[in-house]
Design an enzyme around this catalytic site. Structure first.
Site, PDB file in Angstrom:
ATOM      1  N   CYS A  56      35.137  36.997  41.273  1.00  0.00           N
ATOM      2  CA  CYS A  56      35.441  36.984  42.710  1.00  0.00           C
ATOM      3  C   CYS A  56      34.151  37.158  43.513  1.00  0.00           C
ATOM      4  O   CYS A  56      33.276  36.313  43.441  1.00  0.00           O
ATOM      5  CB  CYS A  56      36.519  38.026  43.041  1.00  0.00           C
ATOM      6  SG  CYS A  56      37.267  37.778  44.673  1.00  0.00           S
ATOM      7  N   HIS A  70      40.826  36.000  39.684  1.00  0.00           N
ATOM      8  CA  HIS A  70      40.809  37.287  38.983  1.00  0.00           C
ATOM      9  C   HIS A  70      41.448  37.108  37.603  1.00  0.00           C
ATOM     10  O   HIS A  70      42.675  37.123  37.491  1.00  0.00           O
ATOM     11  CB  HIS A  70      41.578  38.340  39.785  1.00  0.00           C
ATOM     12  CG  HIS A  70      40.842  38.824  40.982  1.00  0.00           C
ATOM     13  ND1 HIS A  70      39.939  39.864  40.924  1.00  0.00           N
ATOM     14  CD2 HIS A  70      40.851  38.398  42.270  1.00  0.00           C
ATOM     15  CE1 HIS A  70      39.429  40.071  42.132  1.00  0.00           C
ATOM     16  NE2 HIS A  70      39.960  39.186  42.959  1.00  0.00           N
ATOM     17  N   GLU A 122      41.679  39.181  35.272  1.00  0.00           N
ATOM     18  CA  GLU A 122      42.388  40.409  34.898  1.00  0.00           C
ATOM     19  C   GLU A 122      43.763  40.511  35.550  1.00  0.00           C
ATOM     20  O   GLU A 122      44.560  41.377  35.186  1.00  0.00           O
ATOM     21  CB  GLU A 122      41.534  41.641  35.246  1.00  0.00           C
ATOM     22  CG  GLU A 122      41.449  41.990  36.714  1.00  0.00           C
ATOM     23  CD  GLU A 122      40.463  41.170  37.529  1.00  0.00           C
ATOM     24  OE1 GLU A 122      40.184  41.566  38.677  1.00  0.00           O
ATOM     25  OE2 GLU A 122      39.954  40.144  37.024  1.00  0.00           O
TER      26      GLU A 122
END
Length: 196
Positions: free
Chosen positions: A76, A178, A180
């Protein structure tokens, strides 16, 4: 082992929780000496690119980051820091990948920030996207994007315009989404990075 570069501009709870779940070893990088302990690095980031760059400069790590020869992944805002310049804060950044970070234009059709799931299409063969089918969905939250340049674009996405969803130059990688927070394919990408 992955060293997560800590500079006060990254919310790393989701990232560390995912790495824990995947059994990927990691630690924190606060100082130049810490860099020596790891064989790859993640630069996380949320918020304002100009402010994030200022915080990163305060750590004294910038000269060392720019000459790292081990794999580096920016996530990001961490990806945006790898570029030369951001319209957010009119800021000069690390200038590792010679492209710019620009703001999406507001329109009736497209809301800014770009928030939610979008398809990602790899444009080059690279281990980072192994076992990730073209058009897989990843989770985005951002108002600024990396200008599309074929030379450095590893994958692309379209939202108002085509932009670089990920970039790659030598040992430096960046992803605007992202991983994750992107389910199984995000986990696959992080696992791939741990094996590059």
């Amino acid at each position: 082992m992955i060293g997560i570069i800590r500079y006060g501009a990254g919310n790393i709870f989701s990232l560390t929780a995912t790495l824990d779940r995947l059994g990927i070893a990691y630690g924190m990088v606060h100082t130049e000496a810490d860099l020596e302990q790891y064989d790859r690095y993640i630069i996380p980031g949320v918020g304002h690119a100009g402010a994030a760059m200022h915080k990163l400069e305060q750590t004294g790590l910038v000269p060392k980051i720019k000459v790292l020869d081990k794999p580096v992944l920016g996530i990001c805002v961490g990806m945006q820091l790898l570029t030369s310049y951001s319209e957010e804060g009119d800021a000069n950044l690390l200038d590792i990948v010679p492209v710019k970070t620009l703001r999406f234009k507001d329109s009736a059709e497209f809301k800014v920030p770009h928030t939610g799931w979008n398809q990602v299409f790899p444009e080059k063969n690279n281990k980072l996207f192994e076992n990730i089918p073209p058009g897989s969905h990843f989770y985005f939250v951002h108002s600024y994007f990396i200008e599309y340049d074929e030379a450095y674009t590893l994958s692309s996405t379209t939202y108002t315009n085509k932009f670089s969803a990920s970039i790659w130059l030598d040992n430096f990688y960046g992803v605007q989404f992202h991983p994750e927070k992107s389910g199984v394919y995000g986990e696959t990408l992080l696992t791939n990075f741990s094996n590059i």
